[in-house]
Design an enzyme around this catalytic site. Structure first.
Site, PDB file in Angstrom:
ATOM      1  N   GLY A 247       0.820  -0.982   0.008  1.00 37.21           N
ATOM      2  CA  GLY A 247       0.064  -0.053  -0.078  1.00 37.21           C
ATOM      3  C   GLY A 247       0.783   1.288   0.050  1.00 37.21           C
ATOM      4  O   GLY A 247       0.221   2.222  -0.203  1.00 37.21           O
ATOM      5  N   GLU A 284       3.662  -7.126   1.746  1.00 37.26           N
ATOM      6  CA  GLU A 284       3.395  -7.230   0.165  1.00 37.26           C
ATOM      7  C   GLU A 284       3.311  -5.957  -0.613  1.00 37.26           C
ATOM      8  O   GLU A 284       2.327  -5.522  -1.107  1.00 37.26           O
ATOM      9  CB  GLU A 284       1.940  -7.858   0.244  1.00 37.26           C
ATOM     10  CG  GLU A 284       1.424  -9.113   1.029  1.00 37.26           C
ATOM     11  CD  GLU A 284      -0.116  -9.218   1.149  1.00 37.26           C
ATOM     12  OE1 GLU A 284      -0.704  -8.430   0.543  1.00 37.26           O
ATOM     13  OE2 GLU A 284      -0.300  -9.962   2.122  1.00 37.26           O
ATOM     14  N   GLY A 286       3.659  -3.442  -3.849  1.00 37.73           N
ATOM     15  CA  GLY A 286       3.555  -3.556  -5.253  1.00 37.73           C
ATOM     16  C   GLY A 286       4.100  -2.344  -5.998  1.00 37.73           C
ATOM     17  O   GLY A 286       5.375  -2.266  -6.248  1.00 37.73           O
ATOM     18  N   ARG A 287       3.324  -1.315  -5.762  1.00 41.99           N
ATOM     19  CA  ARG A 287       3.500  -0.073  -6.465  1.00 41.99           C
ATOM     20  C   ARG A 287       4.892   0.569  -6.108  1.00 41.99           C
ATOM     21  O   ARG A 287       5.596   1.142  -6.972  1.00 41.99           O
ATOM     22  CB  ARG A 287       2.568   0.885  -6.084  1.00 41.99           C
ATOM     23  CG  ARG A 287       2.365   2.211  -6.974  1.00 41.99           C
ATOM     24  CD  ARG A 287       1.342   3.259  -6.232  1.00 41.99           C
ATOM     25  NE  ARG A 287       0.126   2.692  -5.756  1.00 41.99           N
ATOM     26  CZ  ARG A 287      -0.938   2.738  -6.824  1.00 41.99           C
ATOM     27  NH1 ARG A 287      -0.883   3.492  -7.914  1.00 41.99           N
ATOM     28  NH2 ARG A 287      -2.045   2.246  -6.374  1.00 41.99           N
ATOM     29  N   ARG A 323      -4.980   4.106 -15.757  1.00 42.39           N
ATOM     30  CA  ARG A 323      -4.985   4.825 -14.540  1.00 42.39           C
ATOM     31  C   ARG A 323      -5.782   6.181 -14.545  1.00 42.39           C
ATOM     32  O   ARG A 323      -6.699   6.713 -13.664  1.00 42.39           O
ATOM     33  CB  ARG A 323      -3.835   4.895 -13.766  1.00 42.39           C
ATOM     34  CG  ARG A 323      -3.062   3.746 -13.643  1.00 42.39           C
ATOM     35  CD  ARG A 323      -1.868   3.621 -12.713  1.00 42.39           C
ATOM     36  NE  ARG A 323      -2.449   3.803 -11.238  1.00 42.39           N
ATOM     37  CZ  ARG A 323      -2.446   5.103 -10.816  1.00 42.39           C
ATOM     38  NH1 ARG A 323      -1.835   6.127 -11.336  1.00 42.39           N
ATOM     39  NH2 ARG A 323      -2.633   5.305  -9.659  1.00 42.39           N
ATOM     40  N   TYR A 327      -9.133   6.227 -12.430  1.00 40.61           N
ATOM     41  CA  TYR A 327      -8.977   6.745 -11.160  1.00 40.61           C
ATOM     42  C   TYR A 327      -8.682   8.315 -11.175  1.00 40.61           C
ATOM     43  O   TYR A 327      -8.344   8.762 -10.280  1.00 40.61           O
ATOM     44  CB  TYR A 327      -8.107   6.334 -10.326  1.00 40.61           C
ATOM     45  CG  TYR A 327      -7.601   4.644 -10.381  1.00 40.61           C
ATOM     46  CD1 TYR A 327      -8.699   3.867  -9.720  1.00 40.61           C
ATOM     47  CD2 TYR A 327      -6.446   4.277 -10.992  1.00 40.61           C
ATOM     48  CE1 TYR A 327      -8.437   2.557  -9.962  1.00 40.61           C
ATOM     49  CE2 TYR A 327      -6.416   2.942 -11.156  1.00 40.61           C
ATOM     50  CZ  TYR A 327      -7.334   1.836 -10.494  1.00 40.61           C
ATOM     51  OH  TYR A 327      -7.086   0.437 -10.682  1.00 40.61           O
ATOM     52  N   CYS A 353     -11.528   5.438 -29.045  1.00 43.44           N
ATOM     53  CA  CYS A 353     -12.874   6.043 -29.248  1.00 43.44           C
ATOM     54  C   CYS A 353     -13.632   6.283 -28.001  1.00 43.44           C
ATOM     55  O   CYS A 353     -14.704   5.688 -27.853  1.00 43.44           O
ATOM     56  CB  CYS A 353     -13.662   5.396 -30.345  1.00 43.44           C
ATOM     57  SG  CYS A 353     -12.598   5.116 -31.624  1.00 43.44           S
ATOM     58  N   GLU A 354     -12.995   6.859 -27.062  1.00 41.62           N
ATOM     59  CA  GLU A 354     -13.833   7.495 -25.646  1.00 41.62           C
ATOM     60  C   GLU A 354     -13.287   8.762 -25.363  1.00 41.62           C
ATOM     61  O   GLU A 354     -12.197   8.774 -25.438  1.00 41.62           O
ATOM     62  CB  GLU A 354     -13.335   6.488 -24.591  1.00 41.62           C
ATOM     63  CG  GLU A 354     -13.887   4.771 -24.918  1.00 41.62           C
ATOM     64  CD  GLU A 354     -14.871   4.428 -24.197  1.00 41.62           C
ATOM     65  OE1 GLU A 354     -15.316   5.171 -23.198  1.00 41.62           O
ATOM     66  OE2 GLU A 354     -14.983   3.197 -24.124  1.00 41.62           O
ATOM     67  N   TYR A 381       0.784  -0.966 -12.418  1.00 38.63           N
ATOM     68  CA  TYR A 381      -0.707  -0.924 -12.740  1.00 38.63           C
ATOM     69  C   TYR A 381      -0.729  -0.311 -14.091  1.00 38.63           C
ATOM     70  O   TYR A 381      -1.957   0.575 -13.965  1.00 38.63           O
ATOM     71  CB  TYR A 381      -1.411  -0.183 -11.705  1.00 38.63           C
ATOM     72  CG  TYR A 381      -1.330  -1.121 -10.255  1.00 38.63           C
ATOM     73  CD1 TYR A 381      -1.901  -2.106 -10.153  1.00 38.63           C
ATOM     74  CD2 TYR A 381      -0.680  -0.239  -9.125  1.00 38.63           C
ATOM     75  CE1 TYR A 381      -1.764  -2.869  -8.761  1.00 38.63           C
ATOM     76  CE2 TYR A 381      -0.564  -0.798  -7.995  1.00 38.63           C
ATOM     77  CZ  TYR A 381      -1.261  -2.130  -7.964  1.00 38.63           C
ATOM     78  OH  TYR A 381      -0.985  -2.763  -6.748  1.00 38.63           O
TER      79      TYR A 381
END
Ligand code: LLP
Length: 425
Positions: A247, A284, A286-287, A323, A327, A353-354, A381
């Site tokens: 985290g 644990e 990650g980022r 991302r 987010y 196309c968004e 991510y």
């Protein structure tokens, strides 16, 4: 600070006007291998890991890289060779760890929805521990382990109900989240685990969220978990290891998360004060191990002035860098070659196309079509969440080690994408 260094990314820096990753000129890489191109610095990954290793010096600890952040085989190899274990969340991730030469005994298996097949696969591989997320899962795991003639080491993921003060989609330790067993039910769940055949209680774990930039939520979560350890052990169930999850945030845009070594100095002091300093610990992350070790190189396709906004259309999109769309996340965007002259304010957008396909809004850039840019802090991510939307092939990836640049994933072709499909007769 050296002005040629990019904030948060000391292994990526300008030499003159050219952006380098370690000793490799990124403009040359982009011209040789094409764009979009993810580039990772091995030194950046190892120095992020070293901050944790320093923080834990002299302690019994297993660092399990949360590979959902970036599950590319070469990245896994770097961490496996540095002695890391892995936090996995699927049978697919298990296969990746094994393919990368990781040690199965150092794998912990997290996730709210493990299937029977995945449990069996993990038991057969001999993983270290299952981080169980519900009482229902305990029952199924016991059944699968008994059927396989195996014993599953279990740790129950407890939801400490602590607010990590991050984006709601990536906060995981609050009562309203789907993760873990509620703090109030944890003792009962441990009693059940201790009674079920095929299970061996090995530890306790929690994970409160991601991109956490404050220390307080960690200290609060630690207190809540240690309170539980007290009561579970008082009920006669020994808890071997304590896993504090991942985290820790990174600097995307002037964020100031604690450094891993400083954070752990404080957490360990608290642990010592409560008499748990000699326990086996797990984390644990990650980022924080990969996020600022990677960038995504992209080419400016078109400049498109508009009435309300000016757009800079690049060849990377939300399928490569999901991302911002998911987010509203911020990633810095910088040129691979700095050019003197005035900047204009543009929205940097992809070809998908968004309207949600934006990578950066209202950025001051002095660019022309054909220029190359780097989207920063793209090691975590991004590739692991990349998709084939709009039948866009996933990008190629390179790993830099000093002056050496190695292609570690070739660019995906349309043929690759269609290879599993079956035409009608
Ligand atoms: N352990 C568990 C059980 C997790 O759920 C996670 C992340 C981690 C470890 C690693 O957390 P980290 O150290 O990376 O913060 N896609 C989102 C992040 C989702 C995180 C989910 N869980 C993003 O791009 O921000």
């Amino acid at each position: 600070m050296n002005p040629s260094l990019l904030p948060g990314q000391p292994h990526f820096a300008y030499r003159g006007d050219q952006l380098f990753a370690e000793d490799v000129c990124l403009g040359e890489l982009a011209r040789t291998y094409g764009t979009p191109l993810f580039v990772y610095s091995k030194a950046a990954m190892l120095s992020a890991l070293a901050a944790y290793q320093r923080g834990f010096a002299g302690r019994k600890v297993q660092i399990c890289y949360a590979m959902k952040a970036n599950s590319s085989l070469a990245v896994l190899q770097v961490f496996a060779r540095a002695g890391c274990g892995f936090d996995i969340v699927s049978g697919g991730e298990l296969q990746r760890v094994l393919a990368a030469g990781g040690d199965a005994a150092k794998i912990i298996f997290s996730g709210v929805g493990k299937t029977r097949e995945e449990m069996q696969q993990a038991l057969m591989a001999g993983i270290g521990c299952f981080n169980v997320e519900s009482e229902a899962e305990l029952e199924v795991l016991s059944e699968v382990a008994t059927r396989c003639g195996a014993t599953a080491a279990v740790s129950i993921r407890v939801n400490p109900n602590v607010d990590p003060k991050t984006h709601p989609y990536i906060s995981t330790g609050l009562k309203g989240n789907k993760f873990g067993v509620a703090h109030e039910r944890a003792l009962q769940a441990y009693q059940r685990a201790a009674a079920l055949p095929g299970l061996r209680v090995a530890g306790i774990d929690c994970h409160i969220g991601s991109q956490i930039t404050e220390e307080r939520p960690y200290l609060d979560a630690m207190d809540r978990i240690l309170d539980l350890v007290d009561s579970i052990e008082a009920a006669g169930i020994p808890i071997g290891h304590i896993d504090f999850g991942g985290g820790l945030g990174i600097d995307y845009n002037g964020d100031t998360p604690p450094q891993a070594d400083a954070l752990w100095a404080h957490l360990l002091a608290r642990l010592d004060a409560r008499g748990y300093g000699a326990r086996e610990l797990m984390i644990e992350p990650g980022r924080s191990l990969v996020g600022n070790a990677g960038v995504c190189l992209t080419e400016v396709l078109y400049l498109k002035p508009g009435e309300q906004k000016n757009f800079c259309v690049i060849d990377a999109a939300m399928n490569d860098l999901p991302r911002p769309a998911m987010y509203q996340a911020f990633h810095q965007i910088v040129p691979l070659e700095r050019r003197a002259g005035p900047a204009s304010i543009v929205d940097v957008v992809g070809p998908v196309c968004e309207s949600g396909d934006w990578i950066g809004r209202d950025r001051a850039l002095n660019v022309r079509s054909g220029d190359l840019l780097a989207v920063l802090s793209a090691g975590a991510y991004c590739m692991s969440m990349a998709s084939n939307y709009n039948t866009r092939g996933r990008a190629a990836e390179m790993l830099i080690d000093g002056a050496a640049a190695r292609l570690v994933r070739r660019r995906e072709t349309a043929k690759d994408q269609m290879s599993g499909e079956i035409l009608l007769e």
